[in-house]
Scaffold this active site. Structure first.
Site, PDB file in Angstrom:
ATOM      1  CG  MET A  25      -0.311  -0.187   2.552  1.00  0.00           C
ATOM      2  SD  MET A  25       0.478   1.276   3.301  1.00  0.00           S
ATOM      3  CE  MET A  25      -0.937   2.323   3.533  1.00  0.00           C
ATOM      4  CE1 TYR A  26       3.866   1.493   4.119  1.00  0.00           C
ATOM      5  CE2 TYR A  26       6.036   0.667   3.545  1.00  0.00           C
ATOM      6  CZ  TYR A  26       5.054   0.892   4.484  1.00  0.00           C
ATOM      7  OH  TYR A  26       5.259   0.506   5.793  1.00  0.00           O
ATOM      8  CB  SER A  27       3.516   5.125  -3.549  1.00  0.00           C
ATOM      9  OG  SER A  27       4.170   6.175  -2.886  1.00  0.00           O
ATOM     10  CG  MET A  28      -2.366   3.759  -3.659  1.00  0.00           C
ATOM     11  SD  MET A  28      -3.049   2.827  -2.260  1.00  0.00           S
ATOM     12  CE  MET A  28      -4.059   1.619  -3.086  1.00  0.00           C
ATOM     13  N   GLY A  29       1.500   0.716  -4.291  1.00  0.00           N
ATOM     14  CA  GLY A  29       2.284  -0.232  -5.071  1.00  0.00           C
ATOM     15  C   GLY A  29       3.504   0.356  -5.727  1.00  0.00           C
TER      16      GLY A  29
END
Length: 340
Positions: free
Chosen positions: A61-65
């Site tokens: 989920m960091y920067s949505m991938g």
């Protein structure tokens, strides 16, 4: 660089882990303007490898991938795959839809495949659950994680912030069924938040589980004077809610860090991280977005704080209500997410 076994395994990790939440894409997710692009991230990945750090942590989920994509592209430029330990996490939703998040078998199988595709890797070394899922039986979660290990998509599994009883339950479910158990706990520990010392840390030490805490510098609060601010401190909504309960006591701790740093001729970050090593933490997860961040962290490994200095750092602490350990299913999270 020092290397130790991660938990009761034979996996060797550096005493520092580079957290990669700051690397990715500012247009994706909720991290704000402090996320670095691929080109901006490259020098820090390189410096970490050159410093001997072999342990890297990211999440789906960091920067949505996008963090996984950046890490997967940059790490091979500076290190061989068999020399690095790559950790990622799953739980939070990757889009607002049923099954797009959580710890069900369906979600975990999808999450690991998606992460491997973004990382351009055949396996991750450590696959971690990012939080506890109230809406999925822990038996389902632990069996799915075991199967992910057995098919070779992950070498080991770890957990992140949750209640100690939840972690103990998960480990016992795995034990009685002969499934893979967690070897690490990525929990919230720093000089401004020590509630984990009550139950989780003693539990992990009793069971030989390694501690790899997130936010060891309290979102940077321990690395600067109390009244200073940064772009991240102004835009990081999650960070703002973590340290609001006891500001006067927290200020005294930050001031003590500064006083010891000045007396020792070193940085505040070095002193705050040295406290983790004095407390037997396996590998704090550090962030690096500016020159000097990694060097300060490396220096912390050799800064031996005296008993008096540790007492001065810990003395002003005031107990807090638990934060950062919400046992909440993805569909209940109030984060504003953007599809990745």
């Amino acid at each position: 660089m020092e290397y130790v076994n991660l938990g009761p395994s034979g996996l060797k990790v550096s005493r520092l882990c580079l957290g990669c939440m700051s690397y990715g894409d500012t247009s994706k997710g909720w991290h704000g303007d402090w996320v670095l692009s691929e080109d901006e991230s490259r020098p820090f990945i390189r410096e970490a490898v050159e410093a001997g750090i072999n342990f890297f942590d990211t999440a789906n989920m960091y920067s949505m991938g996008a963090s996984e994509e950046v890490v997967g592209k940059l790490l091979p430029e500076f290190a061989k795959r068999d020399e690095i330990v790559l950790a990622t996490k799953a739980f939070l939703p990757w889009r607002q839809a049923p099954n797009a998040g959580g710890l069900s078998r369906k979600s975990l199988m999808q999450a690991i495949d998606d992460s491997l595709a973004r990382l351009n890797m055949d396996y991750v070394d450590l696959f971690q659950i990012h939080r506890w899922d109230d809406h999925t039986p822990i038996e389902e979660t632990m069996e799915a994680l075991h199967d992910i290990v057995k098919v070779g998509k992950a070498r080991y599994i770890g957990a992140s912030s949750m209640a100690a009883w939840q972690f103990a339950k998960a480990q016992e479910v795995a034990r009685v069924n002969g499934w893979t158990r967690f070897i690490s706990m990525q929990n919230h520990v720093n000089l401004l938040y020590r509630e984990e010392e009550r139950e989780m840390i003693p539990l992990c030490r009793d069971q030989g589980v390694s501690l790899i805490p997130w936010s060891p510098l309290a979102r940077g609060k321990l690395a600067r004077a109390w009244d200073e601010s940064t772009v991240r401190s102004e835009t990081d909504g999650f960070g703002k809610m973590l340290y609001t309960q006891t500001p006067e006591a927290d200020r005294k701790i930050v001031e003590a860090v500064g006083e010891i740093a000045e007396a020792r001729g070193t940085s505040r970050a070095t002193v705050a991280l040295a406290w983790h090593f004095a407390k037997g933490i396996t590998a704090p997860i550090i962030g690096a977005t500016k020159d000097g961040h990694i060097a300060a962290a490396v220096e912390a490994m050799t800064l031996d704080l005296s008993e008096d200095e540790v007492a001065r750092l810990e003395g002003p602490y005031v107990p807090k209500m638990p934060v950062g350990v919400a046992s909440t299913a993805p569909r209940d999270w109030s984060l504003t997410l953007k599809d990745g």
